[in-house]
Design an enzyme around this catalytic site. Sequence first.
Site, mmCIF file in Angstrom:
data_model
loop_
_atom_site.group_PDB
_atom_site.id
_atom_site.type_symbol
_atom_site.label_atom_id
_atom_site.label_comp_id
_atom_site.label_asym_id
_atom_site.label_seq_id
_atom_site.Cartn_x
_atom_site.Cartn_y
_atom_site.Cartn_z
ATOM 1 N N CYS A 126 0.842 -1.022 -0.047
ATOM 2 C CA CYS A 126 -0.002 0.184 -0.106
ATOM 3 C C CYS A 126 0.800 1.322 -0.090
ATOM 4 C CB CYS A 126 -0.728 -0.020 1.187
ATOM 5 S SG CYS A 126 -2.226 1.276 1.244
ATOM 6 N N ASP A 165 0.420 3.650 1.744
ATOM 7 C CA ASP A 165 0.427 4.294 2.886
ATOM 8 C C ASP A 165 1.624 4.744 3.596
ATOM 9 O OD1 ASP A 165 0.088 4.305 5.973
ATOM 10 O OD2 ASP A 165 -2.044 3.892 5.592
ATOM 11 N N ARG A 177 3.075 4.666 6.360
ATOM 12 C CA ARG A 177 3.379 4.082 7.538
ATOM 13 C C ARG A 177 3.898 2.518 7.194
ATOM 14 N NH1 ARG A 177 -2.409 4.401 10.242
ATOM 15 N NH2 ARG A 177 -2.826 3.943 8.163
ATOM 16 N N HIS A 222 -1.939 -4.093 4.890
ATOM 17 C CA HIS A 222 -1.867 -3.703 6.415
ATOM 18 C C HIS A 222 -3.260 -3.485 7.173
ATOM 19 C CE1 HIS A 222 -2.552 0.805 5.780
ATOM 20 N NE2 HIS A 222 -2.534 0.389 4.484
ATOM 21 N N CYS A 245 -5.777 0.069 7.249
ATOM 22 C CA CYS A 245 -5.959 0.581 5.613
ATOM 23 C C CYS A 245 -7.046 1.184 5.363
ATOM 24 C CB CYS A 245 -5.647 -0.479 4.719
ATOM 25 S SG CYS A 245 -5.337 0.094 2.876
HETATM 26 CO CO CO Z 1 -3.461 1.179 2.996
#
Ligand code: CO
Length: 238
Positions: free
Chosen positions: A46, A48, A50, A102, A105
């Site tokens: 992803c 993302d 993080r 994750h 998400c």
């Molecule tokens: Co995500």
Amino acid sequence: MDNTPDPLEDLFAHNRAWSARMERDRPGFFTSLVKQQTPKYMWIGCSDSRVPANQITGLEPGEVFVHRNVANIVVHSDLNALSAIQFAVERLKVRHIMVVGHYGCSGVQAALEGARIGIADNWIRHIQDVRDRHRVMLESMPETVRADALCELNVAEQVVNVSVSTVMVDAWSRGQDVTIHGWAFGVNDGLLQDLGMTIDGSKPLEAQYRAAVQRIRYKWSKPPESAPGLPETIDQAD
Ligand code: CO
């Protein structure tokens, strides 16, 4: 003249310090990188912020080939993902491809709720397809765990999508040694979990997909706390 410090200057300062530190600790590191990259791994994750592939696996520059998009989706006709997978498999000869979802998400959460975000709704529609395919199972689970379960189901689905791509079908028919895995990352504890899919082209894919879905069902259908003194039971017979 504007004397406000450039907020991006920090990034360049960190970069110069990192480059100097690497060269000091390991002379020749960058010159050897220039010659070639020989990663053994491809990471499909992803976008993302993080979930940084290198950092959480302790891999260095040159060790992992990365493709990221919103909610780690591999669509059959996505030329971007397919080109990255083909390059990784045919040129770099990676040995492992991991699809990494994750928990927490926001793409998965939006899909679960049917939230409208914008253009991404059409992208996330692919996860809604996964949600709809497993609707009965998801609805049988406590509401608090549905997003985590859908995150894992989405990984299982995308592992299949990588596995049925022409790139992988061709690679395995040539006898190339490359294995697809499905993982999930916990933003809350920084830990990776292997969802137990190990697809190397030698076993029927459908059976492995179904087994993974069953494991996800059992994992998330368990009551949050089992009654003291009683053995743990699996309450979903199917
Ligand atoms: Co995500």
